[in-house]
Enzyme design. Structure first.
Site, PDB file in Angstrom:
ATOM      1  N   GLY A 298       0.835  -1.207   0.000  1.00 29.42           N
ATOM      2  CA  GLY A 298       0.000   0.000   0.000  1.00 29.42           C
ATOM      3  C   GLY A 298       0.865   1.250   0.000  1.00 29.42           C
ATOM      4  CB  ALA A 299       4.409   1.604  -0.610  1.00 29.18           C
TER       5      ALA A 299
ATOM      6  NE  ARG B 177      -4.445   6.387  -1.206  1.00 25.04           N
ATOM      7  CZ  ARG B 177      -5.705   6.346  -1.627  1.00 25.04           C
ATOM      8  NH1 ARG B 177      -6.006   6.824  -2.819  1.00 25.04           N
ATOM      9  NH2 ARG B 177      -6.662   5.860  -0.868  1.00 25.04           N
TER      10      ARG B 177
ATOM     11  CG  ASP C 186      -5.820  -7.853  -4.510  1.00 24.58           C
ATOM     12  OD1 ASP C 186      -5.695  -7.646  -3.280  1.00 24.58           O
ATOM     13  OD2 ASP C 186      -6.909  -8.092  -5.049  1.00 24.58           O
ATOM     14  CB  VAL C 187      -1.984  -7.444   0.094  1.00 24.66           C
ATOM     15  CG1 VAL C 187      -0.819  -6.544  -0.273  1.00 24.66           C
ATOM     16  CG2 VAL C 187      -3.176  -6.643   0.621  1.00 24.66           C
TER      17      VAL C 187
ATOM     18  CB  SER D 281      -6.235   1.460  13.402  1.00 25.93           C
ATOM     19  OG  SER D 281      -7.081   2.568  13.642  1.00 25.93           O
TER      20      SER D 281
ATOM     21  CE1 TYR E 280      -8.852   0.476   8.728  1.00 23.06           C
ATOM     22  CE2 TYR E 280      -9.293   1.473  10.870  1.00 23.06           C
ATOM     23  CZ  TYR E 280      -8.482   1.329   9.754  1.00 23.06           C
ATOM     24  OH  TYR E 280      -7.307   2.039   9.675  1.00 23.06           O
TER      25      TYR E 280
ATOM     26  CB  ALA F 134      -9.527  -5.925  10.029  1.00 19.24           C
ATOM     27  CE  LYS F 135      -5.851  -1.049  10.114  1.00 21.72           C
ATOM     28  NZ  LYS F 135      -4.730  -1.470   9.230  1.00 21.72           N
TER      29      LYS F 135
HETATM   30  P1  NAD Z   1      -4.530   5.294   1.977  1.00 22.98           P
HETATM   31  O1  NAD Z   1      -5.928   4.947   1.609  1.00 22.98           O
HETATM   32  O2  NAD Z   1      -4.050   6.698   1.741  1.00 22.98           O
HETATM   33  O3  NAD Z   1      -3.507   4.294   1.262  1.00 22.98           O
HETATM   34  C1  NAD Z   1      -3.728   2.900   1.283  1.00 22.98           C
HETATM   35  C2  NAD Z   1      -2.997   2.283   0.108  1.00 22.98           C
HETATM   36  O4  NAD Z   1      -3.260   0.865   0.144  1.00 22.98           O
HETATM   37  C3  NAD Z   1      -3.475   2.801  -1.258  1.00 22.98           C
HETATM   38  O5  NAD Z   1      -2.369   3.189  -2.035  1.00 22.98           O
HETATM   39  C4  NAD Z   1      -4.208   1.595  -1.851  1.00 22.98           C
HETATM   40  O6  NAD Z   1      -4.126   1.523  -3.271  1.00 22.98           O
HETATM   41  C5  NAD Z   1      -3.478   0.435  -1.194  1.00 22.98           C
HETATM   42  N1  NAD Z   1      -4.267  -0.798  -1.222  1.00 22.98           N
HETATM   43  C6  NAD Z   1      -5.590  -0.950  -0.932  1.00 22.98           C
HETATM   44  N2  NAD Z   1      -5.979  -2.213  -1.125  1.00 22.98           N
HETATM   45  C7  NAD Z   1      -4.886  -2.896  -1.564  1.00 22.98           C
HETATM   46  C8  NAD Z   1      -4.658  -4.244  -1.932  1.00 22.98           C
HETATM   47  N3  NAD Z   1      -5.653  -5.149  -1.913  1.00 22.98           N
HETATM   48  N4  NAD Z   1      -3.418  -4.602  -2.333  1.00 22.98           N
HETATM   49  C9  NAD Z   1      -2.413  -3.686  -2.381  1.00 22.98           C
HETATM   50  N5  NAD Z   1      -2.556  -2.394  -2.011  1.00 22.98           N
HETATM   51  C10 NAD Z   1      -3.792  -2.005  -1.622  1.00 22.98           C
HETATM   52  O7  NAD Z   1      -4.389   4.888   3.524  1.00 22.98           O
HETATM   53  P2  NAD Z   1      -3.425   5.434   4.696  1.00 22.98           P
HETATM   54  O8  NAD Z   1      -4.188   6.427   5.478  1.00 22.98           O
HETATM   55  O9  NAD Z   1      -2.083   5.771   4.168  1.00 22.98           O
HETATM   56  O10 NAD Z   1      -3.358   4.122   5.602  1.00 22.98           O
HETATM   57  C11 NAD Z   1      -2.316   3.161   5.537  1.00 22.98           C
HETATM   58  C12 NAD Z   1      -2.527   2.120   6.627  1.00 22.98           C
HETATM   59  O11 NAD Z   1      -2.585   2.766   7.900  1.00 22.98           O
HETATM   60  C13 NAD Z   1      -3.828   1.340   6.476  1.00 22.98           C
HETATM   61  O12 NAD Z   1      -3.628   0.010   6.886  1.00 22.98           O
HETATM   62  C14 NAD Z   1      -4.748   2.062   7.445  1.00 22.98           C
HETATM   63  O13 NAD Z   1      -5.795   1.218   7.881  1.00 22.98           O
HETATM   64  C15 NAD Z   1      -3.784   2.407   8.548  1.00 22.98           C
HETATM   65  N6  NAD Z   1      -4.238   3.511   9.392  1.00 22.98           N
HETATM   66  C16 NAD Z   1      -4.458   4.753   8.873  1.00 22.98           C
HETATM   67  C17 NAD Z   1      -4.909   5.772   9.713  1.00 22.98           C
HETATM   68  C18 NAD Z   1      -5.175   7.178   9.218  1.00 22.98           C
HETATM   69  O14 NAD Z   1      -5.648   8.005  10.006  1.00 22.98           O
HETATM   70  N7  NAD Z   1      -4.902   7.508   7.967  1.00 22.98           N
HETATM   71  C19 NAD Z   1      -5.121   5.517  11.075  1.00 22.98           C
HETATM   72  C20 NAD Z   1      -4.892   4.247  11.560  1.00 22.98           C
HETATM   73  C21 NAD Z   1      -4.443   3.245  10.716  1.00 22.98           C
END
Ligand code: NAD
Length: 248
Positions: free
Chosen positions: A8-9, A11, A58-59, A137, A149, A152-153
Site C-alpha cells: 500500500g506504498a 500514497r 493485490d495483497v 489502528s 475495520y 481487522a485491526k
Molecule cells: P490510503 O488509503 O491513503 O492508502 C492505502 C494504500 O493501500 C493505497 O495506495 C491503496 O491503493 C493500497 N491498497 C488498498 N488495497 C490494496 C490491496 N488489496 N493490495 C495492495 N494495495 C492495496 O491509507 P493510509 O491512510 O495511508 O493508511 C495506511 C494504513 O494505515 C492502512 O492500513 C490504514 O488502515 C492504517 N491507518 C491509517 C490511519 C489514518 O488516520 N490515515 C489511522 C490508523 C491506521
C-alpha cells in the site's frame, strides 16, 4: 543492503514509510495495486538518492502475493523487512454493513497481512534476520461505524503477537504500529462520507488529541523505522500507539 517491502506504498503512510526506509539504507519494494502508481513513488525515492522499485500486487490474492514476493526476491533482493500497510475502509453502522463491506476490509487487512507474511518469512528465516511491522489502528479499541475495520485491526494485534512467538527464535521480530488520526487520502474520504470538509474533520479530531495536532504520514514512518532497526532486536510482539496521546 537489506530489502524491505512496504505494501500500500503508492500514497499516504505507505509512501512515507517507503521513503523513510530507503533513507535508512534499505532497498525498498514499493507494492500497491497499480504498477504505475508504485513506480511513481519508487522513482521519487531513486531521485532522492535511495534504492527502490515499484511492484503491483493485490495483497488479498494469494497468487498475486506469491508472484510479487518471488519477483521482489529475484530483482531487488530477498526481503528481510515487511511492512503490512495496505488498507481500505468500508465504514457503515452495523445494521447497514453489507457482507461485502465486511469481507473486503477483513480480506485486505487481515488476509493480506497473512498472505504477505507467509510469502516473505521464508526469506527472513533463511537469512536468520527479519522485521515484520503490521499497521493496526486506534480503531482496534472500538470506533463507531467500523465494526469490520476495528475487528481487522484488533485481529492484526493478535496476529502480530503470534508471529513474535513463532518467529522470535529465528531472529525475526514482529511488532505493530497503531496510528491515531493521520492526514491522508483515507481520512479525507472519511470527511467526505461524514459530509464534512477535510479541514472541519481535522479541527474536530485535533480538539480530541492531547498533542493538539493531526498526525502526518512521517510520524508513522518514524515508528516503523524504529522497529526495523538492527538495535530493536529485543522489541518483539509490541503494539505502539502513535496517536498524539495515550489513545485515539
Ligand atoms: P490510503 O488509503 O491513503 O492508502 C492505502 C494504500 O493501500 C493505497 O495506495 C491503496 O491503493 C493500497 N491498497 C488498498 N488495497 C490494496 C490491496 N488489496 N493490495 C495492495 N494495495 C492495496 O491509507 P493510509 O491512510 O495511508 O493508511 C495506511 C494504513 O494505515 C492502512 O492500513 C490504514 O488502515 C492504517 N491507518 C491509517 C490511519 C489514518 O488516520 N490515515 C489511522 C490508523 C491506521
Amino acid at each position: 543492503m537489506k530489502t524491505a517491502i512496504v505494501t500500500g506504498a503508492a500514497r499516504g503512510i505507505g509512501a512515507a514509510t517507503a521513503q523513510r526506509l530507503a533513507a535508512d539504507g534499505f532497498a525498498v519494494a514499493v507494492v500497491d495495486l497499480d504498477q504505475a502508481a508504485s513506480d511513481h513513488v519508487a522513482e521519487g525515492i531513486s531521485r532522492a538518492g535511495g534504492q527502490a522499485r515499484g511492484f503491483s500486487a493485490d495483497v488479498s490474492d494469494a497468487a498475486s502475493v506469491d508472484a510479487a514476493v518471488d519477483l521482489i526476491a529475484e530483482t531487488l533482493g530477498a526481503p528481510q523487512v515487511l511492512v503490512n500497510n495496505a488498507g481500505v475502509l468500508r465504514d457503515n453502522l452495523l445494521f447497514k454493513m453489507s457482507d461485502s463491506d465486511w469481507d473486503t476490509v477483513v480480506s485486505v487487512h487481515l488476509r493480506g497481512s497473512f498472505l504477505m507474511t507467509r510469502a516473505a518469512q521464508q526469506h527472513m528465516v533463511k537469512a536468520g534476520w527479519g522485521r515484520i511491522v503490521n499497521l493496526s489502528s486506534t480503531s482496534a479499541l472500538g470506533n463507531r461505524g467500523q465494526a469490520n475495520y476495528s475487528a481487522a485491526k484488533a485481529g492484526l494485534q493478535g496476529f502480530t503477537k503470534t508471529l513474535a512467538v513463532e518467529l522470535g527464535p529465528l531472529g525475526i521480530t514482529a511488532n505493530a504500529v497503531a496510528p491515531g488520526f493521520i492526514q491522508t487520502d483515507m481520512t479525507r474520504t472519511t470527511a467526505e462520507r461524514m459530509g464534512l470538509t477535510f479541514d472541519q474533520l481535522i479541527e474536530h479530531q485535533v480538539a480530541l488529541i492531547p498533542a493538539k495536532r493531526a498526525g502526518v504520514p512521517e510520524d508513522i514512518a518514524a515508528a516503523v523505522s524504529f522497529f526495523a532497526r538492527d538495535e530493536s532486536s529485543f522489541v518483539n510482539g509490541q503494539v505502539l500507539y502513535v496517536a498524539g496521546g495515550p489513545h485515539g
